[in-house]
Design a protein around this motif. Sequence first.
Motif, PDB file in Angstrom:
ATOM      1  N   ARG A  69       1.301   4.147  -2.996  1.00  0.00           N
ATOM      2  CA  ARG A  69       0.994   5.560  -2.711  1.00  0.00           C
ATOM      3  C   ARG A  69       2.214   6.467  -2.830  1.00  0.00           C
ATOM      4  NH1 ARG A  69      -2.053   6.045   2.906  1.00  0.00           N
ATOM      5  NH2 ARG A  69      -1.832   8.224   2.288  1.00  0.00           N
ATOM      6  N   ASN A  70       3.378   5.968  -2.395  1.00  0.00           N
ATOM      7  CA  ASN A  70       4.542   6.831  -2.252  1.00  0.00           C
ATOM      8  C   ASN A  70       5.532   6.776  -3.416  1.00  0.00           C
ATOM      9  OD1 ASN A  70       3.473   7.482   0.249  1.00  0.00           O
ATOM     10  ND2 ASN A  70       4.734   5.975   1.337  1.00  0.00           N
TER      11      ASN A  70
ATOM     12  N   ILE B 181       0.836  -1.204   0.000  1.00  0.00           N
ATOM     13  CA  ILE B 181       0.000   0.000   0.000  1.00  0.00           C
ATOM     14  C   ILE B 181       0.868   1.251   0.000  1.00  0.00           C
ATOM     15  CG2 ILE B 181      -1.680   1.322   1.340  1.00  0.00           C
ATOM     16  CD1 ILE B 181      -2.817  -1.369   2.316  1.00  0.00           C
ATOM     17  N   ARG B 182       1.915   1.237   0.820  1.00  0.00           N
ATOM     18  CA  ARG B 182       2.818   2.392   0.876  1.00  0.00           C
ATOM     19  C   ARG B 182       3.545   2.606  -0.443  1.00  0.00           C
ATOM     20  NH1 ARG B 182       5.814   1.935   6.831  1.00  0.00           N
ATOM     21  NH2 ARG B 182       3.973   2.468   8.105  1.00  0.00           N
TER      22      ARG B 182
ATOM     23  N   ARG C 148       4.828   6.820  -6.768  1.00  0.00           N
ATOM     24  CA  ARG C 148       4.143   7.134  -8.023  1.00  0.00           C
ATOM     25  C   ARG C 148       5.048   7.859  -9.007  1.00  0.00           C
ATOM     26  NH1 ARG C 148      -1.509   9.539  -5.418  1.00  0.00           N
ATOM     27  NH2 ARG C 148      -2.216   7.603  -4.447  1.00  0.00           N
TER      28      ARG C 148
END
Length: 274
Positions: free
Chosen positions: A256-257, A252-253, A259
């Motif tokens: 999100r982080n 998940i990180r 990109r």
Amino acid sequence: MSAESTERNAPTRYRVQPSIGLGVGIVIVYMAICFGIQLSSGIEYQDFFDTADNAYRTAVLSLAVCSVLLAAFVVWSRWDIMWRDPGRLAMSTLMRAILIMFVAAVVIRLAGLEWGDVPGDLLLAIACTSVLVGFAEEILFRGIFLRCMRTHGRPEGTAALWTAIAFGLFHLPNVFMGTGAAGLSQIVLAGLSGAVLYLWRRNYGYIIPAMIAHGLWDFSTFLEGNYGRDLVQVLTLLLTVAVAISALVVLIRLARNERNVVVTPHGVATVDAA
């Protein structure tokens, strides 16, 4: 110039260019050959490692055939970048903790086996299976498929996420080979274990550590089912759950982080997020 245009315009020695369609196609062909051989044996999945003969007729034969085909494709296509990353990617404390827990689970599982009860011929068959599965499935997913997902400036977080999802779905045929509903949970766990194996590659920048980790994990898992002590099985189950939950958090990180982090054949780059 964007990472996508840079990659498209930069010269490569590939005979065929990596793409999502090609990556998916190779996975489908691999599955058809591998699971086709296993199904033709008439042996259900949960019985693969009951005897050495079962293991050779199902896992060893199918994985050996697929390993040869994958190796031939990699050599022919000249995808040398598949073996290593062109630059180092960042590793967080949680990512490194996951690798430590992974190693701990393997060590505890192996230490808790009733080694004296394992037939020698079966032990050899399982060892052969583990080497082959580590080689073939890592070439397929953390090699070919990951490389294909990294094309056209696709964010590394997205590439890591879809590689894990593909690895989980890869285990879907086991549901129809005798695992039943329990096989559905295997899909989820396999996807998260795929995220962990991605971290092995990411941490070292090479695919070989992921191959070794994958082989050792499966070797200990195949043996634990019939020869593991009950208490040890409980401990490794708890560690496995902890690893799986942590891997989900990392995925998940990353999605999100990372990109704006891209990996091309020419290096790791940070680009402006669209």
